[in-house]
Scaffold this motif. Structure first.
Motif, PDB file in Angstrom:
ATOM      1  N   VAL A  47      37.653  82.600  69.828  1.00 31.87           N
ATOM      2  CA  VAL A  47      38.306  81.413  69.284  1.00 31.87           C
ATOM      3  C   VAL A  47      39.731  81.771  68.840  1.00 31.87           C
ATOM      4  O   VAL A  47      40.073  82.935  68.686  1.00 31.87           O
ATOM      5  N   ALA A  48      40.531  80.729  68.671  1.00 33.45           N
ATOM      6  CA  ALA A  48      41.902  80.876  68.167  1.00 33.45           C
ATOM      7  C   ALA A  48      42.226  79.641  67.346  1.00 33.45           C
ATOM      8  O   ALA A  48      41.700  78.546  67.584  1.00 33.45           O
ATOM      9  N   ALA A  49      43.093  79.816  66.343  1.00 35.70           N
ATOM     10  CA  ALA A  49      43.471  78.705  65.476  1.00 35.70           C
ATOM     11  C   ALA A  49      44.399  77.738  66.213  1.00 35.70           C
ATOM     12  O   ALA A  49      45.249  78.146  67.000  1.00 35.70           O
ATOM     13  N   ILE A  50      44.223  76.474  65.949  1.00 31.62           N
ATOM     14  CA  ILE A  50      45.133  75.453  66.472  1.00 31.62           C
ATOM     15  C   ILE A  50      46.396  75.462  65.623  1.00 31.62           C
ATOM     16  O   ILE A  50      46.333  75.406  64.392  1.00 31.62           O
ATOM     17  N   GLU A  51      47.553  75.556  66.290  1.00 27.40           N
ATOM     18  CA  GLU A  51      48.831  75.644  65.586  1.00 27.40           C
ATOM     19  C   GLU A  51      49.481  74.266  65.474  1.00 27.40           C
ATOM     20  O   GLU A  51      49.210  73.369  66.258  1.00 27.40           O
ATOM     21  N   HIS A  52      50.346  74.165  64.473  1.00 30.83           N
ATOM     22  CA  HIS A  52      51.172  72.971  64.309  1.00 30.83           C
ATOM     23  C   HIS A  52      52.599  73.452  64.032  1.00 30.83           C
ATOM     24  O   HIS A  52      52.841  74.164  63.055  1.00 30.83           O
ATOM     25  N   GLY A  53      53.537  73.072  64.881  1.00 31.45           N
ATOM     26  CA  GLY A  53      54.912  73.519  64.708  1.00 31.45           C
ATOM     27  C   GLY A  53      55.757  73.116  65.898  1.00 31.45           C
ATOM     28  O   GLY A  53      55.408  72.227  66.672  1.00 31.45           O
ATOM     29  N   ARG A  54      56.877  73.806  66.065  1.00 37.41           N
ATOM     30  CA  ARG A  54      57.809  73.486  67.141  1.00 37.41           C
ATOM     31  C   ARG A  54      57.428  74.224  68.422  1.00 37.41           C
ATOM     32  O   ARG A  54      57.013  75.379  68.381  1.00 37.41           O
ATOM     33  N   ILE A  55      57.583  73.524  69.520  1.00 33.47           N
ATOM     34  CA  ILE A  55      57.387  74.117  70.840  1.00 33.47           C
ATOM     35  C   ILE A  55      58.544  73.682  71.719  1.00 33.47           C
ATOM     36  O   ILE A  55      59.061  72.568  71.592  1.00 33.47           O
ATOM     37  N   GLU A  56      58.991  74.588  72.596  1.00 37.55           N
ATOM     38  CA  GLU A  56      60.154  74.315  73.433  1.00 37.55           C
ATOM     39  C   GLU A  56      59.773  74.340  74.910  1.00 37.55           C
ATOM     40  O   GLU A  56      58.922  75.134  75.323  1.00 37.55           O
ATOM     41  N   ALA A 315      54.383  69.808  66.642  1.00 36.79           N
ATOM     42  CA  ALA A 315      53.457  69.561  67.744  1.00 36.79           C
ATOM     43  C   ALA A 315      52.131  70.270  67.486  1.00 36.79           C
ATOM     44  O   ALA A 315      52.070  71.267  66.761  1.00 36.79           O
ATOM     45  N   THR A 316      51.063  69.764  68.072  1.00 36.16           N
ATOM     46  CA  THR A 316      49.767  70.421  68.046  1.00 36.16           C
ATOM     47  C   THR A 316      49.697  71.344  69.248  1.00 36.16           C
ATOM     48  O   THR A 316      49.846  70.900  70.396  1.00 36.16           O
ATOM     49  N   ILE A 317      49.455  72.642  68.989  1.00 36.84           N
ATOM     50  CA  ILE A 317      49.581  73.650  70.029  1.00 36.84           C
ATOM     51  C   ILE A 317      48.296  74.458  70.119  1.00 36.84           C
ATOM     52  O   ILE A 317      47.752  74.903  69.101  1.00 36.84           O
ATOM     53  N   VAL A 318      47.821  74.650  71.347  1.00 36.19           N
ATOM     54  CA  VAL A 318      46.630  75.476  71.586  1.00 36.19           C
ATOM     55  C   VAL A 318      46.974  76.507  72.654  1.00 36.19           C
ATOM     56  O   VAL A 318      47.896  76.303  73.445  1.00 36.19           O
ATOM     57  N   VAL A 357      50.441  75.576  74.783  1.00 39.39           N
ATOM     58  CA  VAL A 357      50.492  74.243  75.370  1.00 39.39           C
ATOM     59  C   VAL A 357      50.423  73.201  74.262  1.00 39.39           C
ATOM     60  O   VAL A 357      49.562  73.275  73.366  1.00 39.39           O
ATOM     61  N   GLN A 358      51.314  72.221  74.318  1.00 38.10           N
ATOM     62  CA  GLN A 358      51.263  71.088  73.400  1.00 38.10           C
ATOM     63  C   GLN A 358      50.183  70.121  73.884  1.00 38.10           C
ATOM     64  O   GLN A 358      50.116  69.782  75.066  1.00 38.10           O
ATOM     65  N   VAL A 359      49.319  69.679  72.947  1.00 37.06           N
ATOM     66  CA  VAL A 359      48.242  68.754  73.295  1.00 37.06           C
ATOM     67  C   VAL A 359      48.227  67.594  72.299  1.00 37.06           C
ATOM     68  O   VAL A 359      48.694  67.714  71.163  1.00 37.06           O
ATOM     69  N   THR A 360      47.694  66.486  72.741  1.00 32.99           N
ATOM     70  CA  THR A 360      47.487  65.322  71.881  1.00 32.99           C
ATOM     71  C   THR A 360      46.060  64.830  72.067  1.00 32.99           C
ATOM     72  O   THR A 360      45.502  64.911  73.170  1.00 32.99           O
TER      73      THR A 360
END
Length: 400
Positions: A47-56, A315-318, A357-360
């Motif tokens: 598993v890995a934590a879901i990130e929230h922040g900037r993505i380019e 952004a929500t990032i996985v 990857v940014q996901v929604t």
């Protein structure tokens, strides 16, 4: 024998048909997310934590380095090359002499022009002296005529001599001008034997990229002697497809690298974006300007350039490995920490930045499964890495 072969073939076809039916049933059960029986064994997952922040949004392009300015040095006159002052890879200052041609003929032409000028000046002096004598003679004839001593014929003769002397002075002055011009021309041609490298703008120091002749060669006028290029700044040329074209603008920063200097990054910016696409490749030319004070980058090198084309805040990032396809839809499995189960969530992809990857979607918080998703259905029990570590001593004791 023939009957036995028929039986073997029929048995093989029946076995193949059974395997195909079994595979389709398993595929259908997996795709529809059929629930596992209660009390099924927990699936080990990463598993890995879901990130929230900037993505380019980054794009990497490949291209080639080119010189911003390149020209060939050629003499304006023909002759034998006596000296080459620079060689391949040497630096050249603006206006410096890079080659010398045999100048004996032009030295002689200058000497001849100087002698012709002296003769013309002497002729002018003589003509001016004659004009002065003629003017004094006309003055005397005028006085004598007024006294009635000189005749009109004598006065006319003196007047004609004065006019002729004046004309000879004008001719002598013109000859001096012509001789002076010829001398200047001879000196200019003599100067052409010193071949200089000059340019109007850019860096004051450039580099010899190629030498075409050797000392002792006889060359004609406008024969290239060497090629000189500008290295600071240097230009990179890329070709981009339509999907990225609209997001590239002049002044946009870029980072580039080349295999010649592993691990080193160079910075620059987009200088120009072509307004047209090539009909053969459907790509547009993009030119980058890269400062090159150390002159490490050379024309012809293959480079890769990375540009940031956009981004998203908060952004929500996985991880990219967390996304799998179920029923032709991208999904992720999110861990229910309390129940130790994994739940399927449909998502929409956004910006991809390397392995992120940014996901929604709905309920995208907590931790997401990155390894073992192929064994999971919605609500499947899972064994997390920290649980496995905690149970390891008990399993070792039981095994002992």
């Amino acid at each position: 024998m023939k009957q036995r072969l028929i039986l073997i073939t029929a048995a093989g076809l029946l076995a193949l048909f059974t395997c195909v039916i079994g595979w389709k049933v398993w595929r259908h059960a997996t795709a529809t997310g059929a629930e596992r029986p209660a009390g099924s064994r927990a699936v080990p997952v990463e598993v890995a934590a879901i990130e929230h922040g900037r993505i380019e949004l980054r794009r990497t392009f490949s291209g080639t380095l080119e010189s911003l300015a390149q020209f060939r040095v050629a003499p304006k006159i023909g002759g034998r090359v006596e000296l080459l002052a620079v060689d391949l890879a040497d630096e050249v200052e603006n206006g410096s002499v890079v080659a010398t041609l045999d100048s004996d003929e032009y030295d002689q032409a200058v000497s001849q022009a100087e002698a012709d000028l002296e003769v013309a000046k002497a002729n002018l002096t003589e003509a001016r002296s004659a004009m002065e004598i003629a003017e004094r003679s006309i003055q005397r004839q005028t006085v004598l005529r007024e006294r009635g001593v000189a005749s009109d014929a004598q006065f006319d003769t003196a007047k004609a001599e004065q006019l002729a002397a004046t004309a000879r002075v004008a001719v002598a002055e013109a000859q001096v001008v012509r001789a002076t011009s010829a001398l200047q021309t001879a000196r200019i041609q003599l100067g052409y034997t010193q071949v200089r490298a000059t340019w109007s703008d850019g860096d004051d120091r450039r580099v010899v990229a190629e030498r075409m002749v050797e000392e002792g060669d006889t060359v004609a006028a406008n024969t290239p002697l060497m090629s000189i290029v500008e290295l600071d700044p240097i230009q990179a040329v890329l070709y981009v497809a339509e999907r990225d074209y609209a997001q590239l603008k002049a002044g946009q920063p870029v980072t580039l690298w080349t295999d010649a200097y592993p691990g080193r990054r160079f910075t620059g910016e987009i200088a120009r974006v072509s307004p047209v696409f090539q009909s053969s490749s459907r790509q547009a030319r993009v030119e980058l300007s890269i400062p090159n004070p150390d002159r490490l980058l050379k024309p012809g090198m293959f480079i890769r350039a990375e540009a940031v084309l956009g981004g998203a805040e908060d952004a929500t990032i996985v991880p990219a490995g967390a996304i799998v396809m179920r029923a032709d839809r991208p999904v992720v499995f999110i861990i229910d920490e309390a129940k130790k189960t994994a739940h399927l969530h449909e998502i929409e992809r956004g910006i991809t930045d390397g392995g992120r990857v940014q996901v929604t979607g709905e309920g995208l918080t907590g931790r997401v499964v990155t390894l073992g998703q192929q064994l999971l259905d919605d609500g499947s029990p899972v064994m997390l890495p920290d649980d496995a570590e905690a149970q390891a001593p008990a399993r070792e004791a039981e095994a002992g």
